[in-house]
Design an enzyme around this catalytic site. Structure first.
Site, PDB file in Angstrom:
ATOM      1  N   CYS A 431       0.807  -1.215   0.000  1.00  0.00           N
ATOM      2  CA  CYS A 431       0.000   0.000   0.000  1.00  0.00           C
ATOM      3  C   CYS A 431       0.843   1.269   0.000  1.00  0.00           C
ATOM      4  O   CYS A 431       0.482   2.263  -0.644  1.00  0.00           O
ATOM      5  CB  CYS A 431      -0.947  -0.005   1.195  1.00  0.00           C
ATOM      6  SG  CYS A 431      -0.124  -0.081   2.802  1.00  0.00           S
ATOM      7  N   HIS A 475      -2.404   0.541   6.900  1.00  0.00           N
ATOM      8  CA  HIS A 475      -2.692   0.868   5.504  1.00  0.00           C
ATOM      9  C   HIS A 475      -2.324   2.323   5.240  1.00  0.00           C
ATOM     10  O   HIS A 475      -2.337   3.163   6.139  1.00  0.00           O
ATOM     11  CB  HIS A 475      -4.177   0.631   5.217  1.00  0.00           C
ATOM     12  CG  HIS A 475      -4.532   0.658   3.769  1.00  0.00           C
ATOM     13  ND1 HIS A 475      -3.954  -0.175   2.838  1.00  0.00           N
ATOM     14  CD2 HIS A 475      -5.417   1.430   3.076  1.00  0.00           C
ATOM     15  CE1 HIS A 475      -4.466   0.069   1.651  1.00  0.00           C
ATOM     16  NE2 HIS A 475      -5.358   1.040   1.767  1.00  0.00           N
ATOM     17  N   ASP A 491      -8.030   5.684  -2.883  1.00  0.00           N
ATOM     18  CA  ASP A 491      -7.164   4.581  -2.465  1.00  0.00           C
ATOM     19  C   ASP A 491      -6.708   3.805  -3.698  1.00  0.00           C
ATOM     20  O   ASP A 491      -7.445   2.957  -4.213  1.00  0.00           O
ATOM     21  CB  ASP A 491      -7.908   3.654  -1.508  1.00  0.00           C
ATOM     22  CG  ASP A 491      -6.998   2.602  -0.884  1.00  0.00           C
ATOM     23  OD1 ASP A 491      -5.802   2.573  -1.237  1.00  0.00           O
ATOM     24  OD2 ASP A 491      -7.486   1.809  -0.050  1.00  0.00           O
TER      25      ASP A 491
END
Length: 683
Positions: A431, A475, A491
């Site tokens: 991520c 994250h 995202d």
């Protein structure tokens, strides 16, 4: 000292003491320097050999050398003597070395009391339910050690000490619960900061390639969440912690704002009755997301000031210690050094900072380091011109991620131009790689953007209806500022691996994020998954009911019990409940210590002896009843033969029940004694 002086402590007591010390020290050896294990083993072997008479007690030279080794070990391990861990290590060293001087009962008593203190120190490192049960066992064994030192010679039996210590401990439990409920809450011993644990807190105050992928291999708990109502969908659970705006080409960090960066000059909105005007604006929709969501978080110690909450917080703990920053992150004035419970209300459909950015803000959210990632800058400019609009450019970049990249916990290493190498060469990452490169692409195209770090999703525990967010749920995502919309969450990881935001990472790759001994690694087996959830729910209840029992919870409980809290009511409550408990304990002890009821034959024999004693016949010490009856019969004259007959009849009844095992009825006993009483009156 003579051998006699050294043997004042029985072998049983020495073994109990060694066992209690070992149990008290064992859990802390995982947190403290490993050389303590060697010291513990050396002292144990020396003490046992000395007790067997094979080694002498160490002299001054050896003891001085051992002290010097311990002090050197402290400096080499910590570089200082002050601090929590050095002081605990020093205490353990003193306890172990003192055992090599223990030659009298007084020395042993001192070591027992130090062991009790050391058991309390265990809770500086862990306050879980299992740690609490283990601590209770340690207290039990230490109490056995103390009791064994006061047992009479010849009664040093291990099971006797265990039973007696267990009974004494159980007698104290009701009073302990009472004191737990009414004693003022001044803060816990285990709230003392622990510097070593600060390196195990999860999300840190900076981000570079590989940080989150390494963190994802940790299965520890970050926090637990209980929702007041229906739980939001998994893909909306973005637990916001930090915002990174400054980039040096490899590492993202927080950029400290200045008051002149903002129109009204405030950086943090600490809790007050009059919230600042720049707080979150609710969305205008009529969907379920437009309704605020209230939830309670129990957060593990992080040793940092930032907290976690869903975007966007509109209300939080009513305490001046809590605040909301300009980046819409929750902050606490003091670091979280112990487990913390707080409540937040968030608006999942929101508009944040819809007013135009100031020149300083815009420059900060567009800044890129000189001389880094030239290929990315060139491609971004070209794509922006082709797209025509910001929204079209966003869609093009997300499509590029979706079509060309792989999500992995083991991304390849990157060199100087991390974004160039990731976007155009390796195209495999976690991520932080997606978030970092996406923000660079946005800024290079003139769109303000920033990285947000926290946690995403969580694991639902149906056993007690709450959400567990683990460290491997850490994250990173992004926010872009769009005119008329303000800061909007994007995202890029979701474009590459949609499953990542729909399910917990532990469910997707349990073999990668859970250790070999963790139950979570084997969650595919139904019974293991159920056992794991039940155990976590039990710990959760323990934390809520016991560990988080603060002054606020205490006040609410006592108000419900007493109809209000006042000194008079508290005193009466303690006196009545405490007095009642002491009375029950006293009655229990009296009942256990009462003499056992005598058999009927012995009871009737006592009445038989009293009747004869009035006439001068006294039974001798340990004289059998039959011989006593024969002696009485021989001493009476022939004209009083009725006495001899009555005495013989009673002796016969006594021997039949006491020795032959026959059952003599109450009527037979009464008839025999009445006959004896009648003939004795004639004497």
């Amino acid at each position: 000292m003579s051998a006699t002086g050294r043997q004042l402590l029985p072998r049983n007591s020495l073994l109990w003491l060694i066992s209690a010390q070992g149990l008290a020290i064992a859990p802390m050896l995982l947190e403290l320097p490993y050389w303590l294990i060697g010291l513990w083993g050396l002292v144990l072997i020396w003490r046992l050999q000395e007790f067997r008479g094979r080694w002498a007690m160490p002299g001054k030279l050896i003891k001085t050398a051992m002290v010097a080794v311990c002090v050197s070990g402290l400096f080499l391990s910590f570089g200082r003597l002050l601090g929590l861990e050095p002081m605990v290590t020093m205490l353990i060293c003193a306890l172990l070395l003192k055992q090599l001087e223990m030659q009298r009962r007084q020395d042993a008593l001192l070591l027992v009391y130090l062991t009790f203190f050391l058991i309390g120190v265990q809770f500086l490192f862990s306050q879980t339910l299992l740690a609490s049960v283990y601590g209770a066992v340690c207290v039990w064994i230490a109490l056995c050690s103390l009791l064994s030192m006061h047992q009479p010679s010849g009664h040093e039996r291990p099971w006797r000490s265990l039973r007696l210590a267990g009974r004494l401990s159980l007698h104290t439990v009701p009073l302990m619960i009472l004191l737990f409920l009414v004693m003022p809450r001044f803060g816990s011993l285990w709230s003392v900061p622990n510097p070593t644990q600060s390196a195990k807190t999860g999300v840190s105050d900076s981000m570079s390639p590989g940080d989150f992928s390494r963190l994802s291999r940790s299965g520890g708990v970050a926090f637990r969440v209980t929702f007041d109502g229906e739980r939001p969908p998994q893909h909306l659970l973005y637990w916001r912690g930090l915002v990174f705006s400054e980039f040096d080409g490899r590492r993202w960090t927080q950029r400290k704002g200045r008051e002149w960066d903002y129109r009204d000059g405030s950086l943090v909105d600490w809790y007050s009755d009059a919230p600042s005007d720049w707080r979150i604006q609710s969305g205008s929709g009529n969907s379920e997301l437009s309704k605020p969501v209230t939830y309670s978080i129990i957060m593990e110690a992080s040793h940092q000031r930032w907290l976690y909450g869903l975007m966007a917080p509109v209300a939080f703990e009513q305490d001046p210690l809590y605040g909301l920053t300009r980046n819409f992150t929750l902050l606490r004035r003091q670091p979280v050094h112990q487990r913390l419970q707080y409540e937040v209300t968030s608006q999942l459909e929101y508009q944040a900072s819809t007013e135009p950015l100031t020149s300083r803000q815009r420059a900060r959210e567009l800044a890129l380091p000189d001389g880094f990632n030239p290929e990315t800058l060139q491609k971004a400019n070209a794509w922006r011109q082709q797209a025509g609009s910001e929204q079209a450019y966003l869609s093009k970049v997300l499509a590029f991620y979706r079509d060309n990249f792989d999500y992995t916990l083991e991304p390849p290493a990157l060199g100087r131009d991390t974004v160039d190498e990731f976007l155009w060469q390796t195209q495999r990452g976690f991520c932080e790689h997606f978030a970092s490169s996406f923000v660079v692409l946005m800024r290079a195209a003139g769109i303000p953007a920033r990285v947000v770090a926290g946690y995403q999703g969580g694991e639902y525990n149906s056993a007690d209806d709450y959400l567990v967010v683990h460290q491997y749920d850490a994250h990173a995502w992004t926010e872009v500022w769009l005119e008329g919309q303000g800061w909007t969450r994007v995202d890029p990881t979701a474009a590459v691996a949609a499953d990542r935001v729909e399910r917990s990472l532990g469910d997707l790759q349990s073999d990668m994020v859970e250790g070999a001994l963790s139950l979570g690694r084997y969650r595919q087996f139904k019974w293991v998954a159920e056992l794991r959830m039940e155990w976590d729910a039990l710990n959760y209840r323990w934390h809520k009911a016991v560990i988080n029992f603060d002054s606020k919870a205490q006040s609410e409980l006592l108000s419900n019990l007493l109809g209000g809290v006042s000194p008079l009511r508290l005193v009466l409550f303690v006196l009545l409940v405490g007095g009642g408990l002491l009375l029950l304990i006293s009655l229990h002890l009296w009942w256990r210590a009462r003499p056992a009821p005598k058999p009927p034959a012995l009871h009737q024999c006592e009445r038989f002896e009293r009747l004869l004693r009035r006439k001068g016949w006294v039974r001798l010490d340990r004289e059998p009843v039959g011989e006593f009856a024969a002696r009485v019969s021989a001493s009476v004259s022939p004209k009083h033969s009725g006495i001899a007959e009555a005495v013989s009849d009673f002796a016969d009844l006594f021997q039949r029940e006491q020795y032959a095992g026959e059952v003599v009825s109450s009527a037979q006993w009464r008839h025999s004694l009445k006959s004896l009483q009648r003939v004795l009156r004639e004497l």
